[in-house]
Design an enzyme around this catalytic site. Structure first.
Site, PDB file in Angstrom:
ATOM      1  N   ARG A  90       1.004  -1.213  -0.027  1.00  0.00           N
ATOM      2  CA  ARG A  90      -0.159  -0.001   0.079  1.00  0.00           C
ATOM      3  C   ARG A  90       0.809   1.186  -0.082  1.00  0.00           C
ATOM      4  NH1 ARG A  90      -1.281   1.189   6.182  1.00  0.00           N
ATOM      5  NH2 ARG A  90       0.519   0.166   7.074  1.00  0.00           N
ATOM      6  N   ASP A 122      -6.349  -3.711   0.543  1.00  0.00           N
ATOM      7  CA  ASP A 122      -6.900  -2.657  -0.319  1.00  0.00           C
ATOM      8  C   ASP A 122      -5.845  -1.356  -0.832  1.00  0.00           C
ATOM      9  OD1 ASP A 122      -6.539  -1.126   2.066  1.00  0.00           O
ATOM     10  OD2 ASP A 122      -8.772  -0.674   2.047  1.00  0.00           O
ATOM     11  N   GLY A 123      -4.743  -1.662  -0.220  1.00  0.00           N
ATOM     12  CA  GLY A 123      -3.657  -0.590  -0.440  1.00  0.00           C
ATOM     13  C   GLY A 123      -3.924   0.849  -0.007  1.00  0.00           C
ATOM     14  N   ASP A 249      10.698  -6.715   8.641  1.00  0.00           N
ATOM     15  CA  ASP A 249      10.367  -5.751   7.662  1.00  0.00           C
ATOM     16  C   ASP A 249      10.225  -4.597   8.078  1.00  0.00           C
ATOM     17  OD1 ASP A 249       8.036  -7.281   8.489  1.00  0.00           O
ATOM     18  OD2 ASP A 249       6.912  -5.933   7.674  1.00  0.00           O
TER      19      ASP A 249
HETATM   20  P1  AMP Z   1       2.821  -2.936   7.978  1.00  0.00           P
HETATM   21  O1  AMP Z   1       2.226  -3.580   9.146  1.00  0.00           O
HETATM   22  O2  AMP Z   1       2.784  -1.559   7.638  1.00  0.00           O
HETATM   23  O3  AMP Z   1       4.473  -2.962   8.443  1.00  0.00           O
HETATM   24  O4  AMP Z   1       2.844  -3.700   6.734  1.00  0.00           O
HETATM   25  C1  AMP Z   1       3.201  -5.165   6.777  1.00  0.00           C
HETATM   26  C2  AMP Z   1       2.840  -5.674   5.253  1.00  0.00           C
HETATM   27  O5  AMP Z   1       1.498  -5.474   4.836  1.00  0.00           O
HETATM   28  C3  AMP Z   1       3.515  -4.962   4.014  1.00  0.00           C
HETATM   29  O6  AMP Z   1       3.853  -5.786   2.972  1.00  0.00           O
HETATM   30  C4  AMP Z   1       2.567  -3.962   3.722  1.00  0.00           C
HETATM   31  O7  AMP Z   1       2.618  -3.202   2.331  1.00  0.00           O
HETATM   32  C5  AMP Z   1       1.332  -4.762   3.877  1.00  0.00           C
HETATM   33  N1  AMP Z   1      -0.081  -4.050   4.263  1.00  0.00           N
HETATM   34  C6  AMP Z   1      -0.657  -3.410   5.134  1.00  0.00           C
HETATM   35  N2  AMP Z   1      -1.755  -2.921   5.039  1.00  0.00           N
HETATM   36  C7  AMP Z   1      -2.156  -2.951   3.761  1.00  0.00           C
HETATM   37  C8  AMP Z   1      -3.173  -2.703   3.107  1.00  0.00           C
HETATM   38  N3  AMP Z   1      -4.200  -1.826   3.508  1.00  0.00           N
HETATM   39  N4  AMP Z   1      -3.144  -2.972   1.720  1.00  0.00           N
HETATM   40  C9  AMP Z   1      -2.208  -3.728   1.193  1.00  0.00           C
HETATM   41  N5  AMP Z   1      -1.203  -4.221   1.792  1.00  0.00           N
HETATM   42  C10 AMP Z   1      -0.919  -3.828   3.147  1.00  0.00           C
HETATM   43 MG    MG Z   2       5.847  -2.440   7.494  1.00  0.00          MG
END
Ligand code: AMP
Ligand code: MG
Length: 476
Positions: A90, A122-123, A249
C-alpha cells in the site's frame, strides 16, 4: 509548476528488486498538513507542493516528471513467522532527492493504492493512523532519535473501510532509504545470491560508503548496521518508546525508526508494557526490544553469510555470531550512555540504573515525570521525587549512591524530555482531526517540537492520562 530534481538510484541500479506501479487516482485530493521546514530541507518548494500538481504527487494520483514510482519487494519475519513475500502493498517510492546537506532521501507514499504486493489488502490508509505517524515521527525527530520523517498528510476524498468507515488518507514519508532487513531476506530466501550481492553493495554505497573498498566489506557492513540498531534501540528505551511491530520488515538498514503503526510512548513504567492489540504474547514489550532487535539482526546475519563466505556460507557463522555477541556489548554501552545522561552520571553502573527503574516499576510511576522529578532532586529539590516514589523504602538507599555518582547534572535536562506525545493527548488530537478540527494536532505538534524545554501554557501535556489500559491498532 512542480519540478523536482530526482536521482533515482533504486530504480536504476536494482532492477528485479521492485515492480513499477501507479498510485490510485484520488477522487477529491486535499492537503491537510505539510512539513514546510522538511520540504525546504529537501530543496522542494512548499508553494508548489501545495498546488494541484504537488497535491497530486502527495496523494499518488499523478507523478511529476522524473519520478519512477515503484513498489519494493521485501520479505519479513512477522511476530517470528516468516513471510517470503510482503513488499510495498500500500506504498510506493516516488523517487530520491539529494537534500540540502547532500544526503540522499527517499520520497515515499503510504496509502497510495494497490500494488502487485497487496495480497488481500486494499492498498489504502486512513486518516487516524496517517496523522498518528505524523505526530509520533515528528516527536522522535525532536527528541533527537533517528527516524523517517513525515512530509505531508493528504486526504483522498474516498471512504476507506476498516472496523468502521474512515477517511482515505496518504502519508508522504521521507527516509534515508527504505532498505530493510526484510529486503535482504527476500533474496536470501529465493537463493538469488547475485541480487543479494547487488543489494548489499547498494546498501553499503548508500549508507556506509567508507566501507566500500574494504576486503571484509560484508562483515563490516553487518557490524555497522548492528551498531546503528543498538544505538537506536537504546535511544527508544531512554524515552519510553515502544515500537510495537519490530518485525524484520520494519527494521531499517539505515538505523532510522521506521513504520509507525501501533507504537506508543509508555507512561506508567513497567518493562512488560505492551500497547499493541495484535501483540498478544507481548513479544514486542518495552523491555524485550533490545533482545528483539538482536533477533532481527541475527536474521540479517543469515542473509549475509553467502556474501561473507561465498565458497562456503557456513564458514561465516563464527564471524556472524561474534558480531551478534558484540551487539550485546554495544547495546549495554549505549544503554549506560543514554541512562547515564538521564541520571546525570557519566559512568553509571547497571545496578544504579536498574535500581531506579525497579522503584519506578514498584511504584507504577510515570516514566517521564519520574526523570523530571529526579532532575529537580539533582538541583536540591526532592519534593516531587518523594511525592512520586517516597512510598518505596528503597528510595533513600538508592539516593545516596546516586548523589555520590552525580557528576553531570547539566546533562539531565537534555536527556529527560518534559513533553512526550502522551497517549491520551494523541488520541484526543486524532479524534478531533477525524471530526474535521486539526487544532489539537497543531497544538500537540507545537508542544513536541521542543520536548526538552518547559513552556507556560502546556502544563496539561505533562500529566499522564487516566490510567486505563491503553490499546493501539495497526490501522492497516
Ligand atoms: P506494516 O504492518 O505496515 O508493516 O505492513 C506489513 C505488510 O502488509 C506490508 O507488506 C504492507 O505493504 C502490507 N499492508 C499493510 N496494510 C495494507 C493494505 N491496506 N493493503 C495492502 N497491503 C497492506
Ligand atoms: Mg512495514
Amino acid at each position: 509548476m512542480l519540478s523536482i530534481d530526482f536521482d533515482n538510484t533504486y530504480a536504476r541500479d536494482l532492477d528485479g528488486m521492485y515492480l513499477p506501479v501507479q498510485g490510485a487516482v484520488a477522487p477529491d485530493p486535499a492537503l491537510l498538513w505539510l512539513n514546510e521546514p522538511l520540504a525546504a530541507d529537501l530543496g522542494l518548494d512548499p508553494g508548489a507542493l501545495r498546488g494541484a500538481e504537488g497535491v497530486a504527487m502527495l496523494t499518488g494520483s499523478a507523478m511529476p516528471m522524473g519520478a519512477t514510482p515503484l513498489a519494493m519487494a521485501y520479505a519479513g519475519h512477522q511476530f517470528g513467522g516468516f513471510s517470503p513475500q510482503l513488499g510495498d502493498g500500500r506504498a510506493l517510492l516516488v523517487g530520491e532527492v539529494i537534500d540540502r546537506h547532500g544526503q540522499r532521501r527517499d520520497i515515499h507514499l503510504k496509502g497510495s493504492g494497490k500494488t502487485p504486493f497487496s495480497r488481500g489488502g486494499d492498498g489504502k490508509a486512513v486518516l487516524g493512523p496517517v496523522l498518528r505517524e505524523v505526530l509520533i515521527s515528528e516527536a522522535m525527530q525532536a527528541l533527537g532519535i533517528p527516524t523517517t520523517r513525515a512530509l505531508a498528510a493528504t486526504t483522498t476524498g474516498e471512504t476507506v473501510w476498516r472496523e468502521a468507515p474512515g477517511q482515505g488518507a496518504v502519508l508522504a514519508r521521507v527516509a534515508a532509504s527504505h532498505l530493510r532487513v526484510g529486503t535482504f531476506q527476500f533474496f536470501y530466501a529465493r537463493q538469488e545470491t547475485a541480487r543479494l550481492k547487488r543489494l548489499a553493495d547498494y546498501a553499503i554505497a548508500r549508507h556506509f560508503p567508507e566501507l566500500t573498498a574494504g576486503p571484509d566489506r560484508y562483515l563490516d557492513f553487518y557490524r555497522a548496521v548492528i551498531a546503528r540498531q543498538m544505538d537506536l534501540v537504546a535511544a527508544w528505551m531512554g524515552v519510553g518508546f515502544i515500537h510495537g511491530v519490530m518485525n524484520t520488515d520494519n527494521c531499517a538498514i539505515s538505523g532510522e525508526t521506521i513504520d509507525y503503526g501501533p507504537c506508543a510512548f509508555m507512561d506508567t513504567f513497567n518493562p512488560d508494557t505492551v500497547y499493541s492489540s495484535i501483540d498478544r504474547q507481548g513479544r514486542y514489550a518495552y523491555g524485550n526490544q533490545p533482545v528483539l532487535a538482536r533477533w532481527n539482526l541475527a536474521r540479517l546475519g543469515e542473509t549475509l553469510m553467502p556474501l561473507i563466505a561465498p565458497e562456503d556460507p557456513a564458514k561465516a557463522l563464527p564471524q556472524v555470531q561474534a558480531a551478534l555477541e558484540e551487539a550485546e556489548t554495544l547495546h549495554d554501552a549505549a544503554r549506560r550512555r543514554v541512562f547515564g545522561a538521564k541520571l546525570g552520571v557519566s559512568a553509571p553502573t547497571d545496578a544504579l540504573i536498574d535500581g531506579f527503574l525497579d522503584i519506578l516499576t514498584a511504584q507504577s510511576a510515570d516514566f517521564t515525570q519520574a526523570f523530571q522529578a529526579l532532575g529537580r532532586a539533582a538541583s536540591g529539590d526532592d519534593t516531587s521525587l518523594t511525592g512520586l516514589l517516597g512510598a518505596d523504602p528503597r528510595l533513600s538507599a538508592w539516593l545516596e549512591p546516586w548523589r555520590g555518582a552525580l557528576d553531570r547534572p547539566g546533562a539531565m535536562a537534555r536527556a529527560n524530555p518534559v513533553y512526550i506525545p502522551r497517549n491520551h493527548k494523541v488520541e484526543e488530537a486524532l479524534e478531533a482531526a477525524q471530526a474535521g478540527d486539526l487544532g489539537k494536532v497543531h497544538r500537540l505538534l507545537a508542544v513536541i517540537a521542543e520536548p526538552y524545554r518547559r513552556r507556560a501554557g502546556f502544563e496539561d501535556f505533562e500529566e499522564p492520562g487516566t490510567p486505563a489500559h491503553y490499546q493501539t491498532y495497526c490501522g492497516t
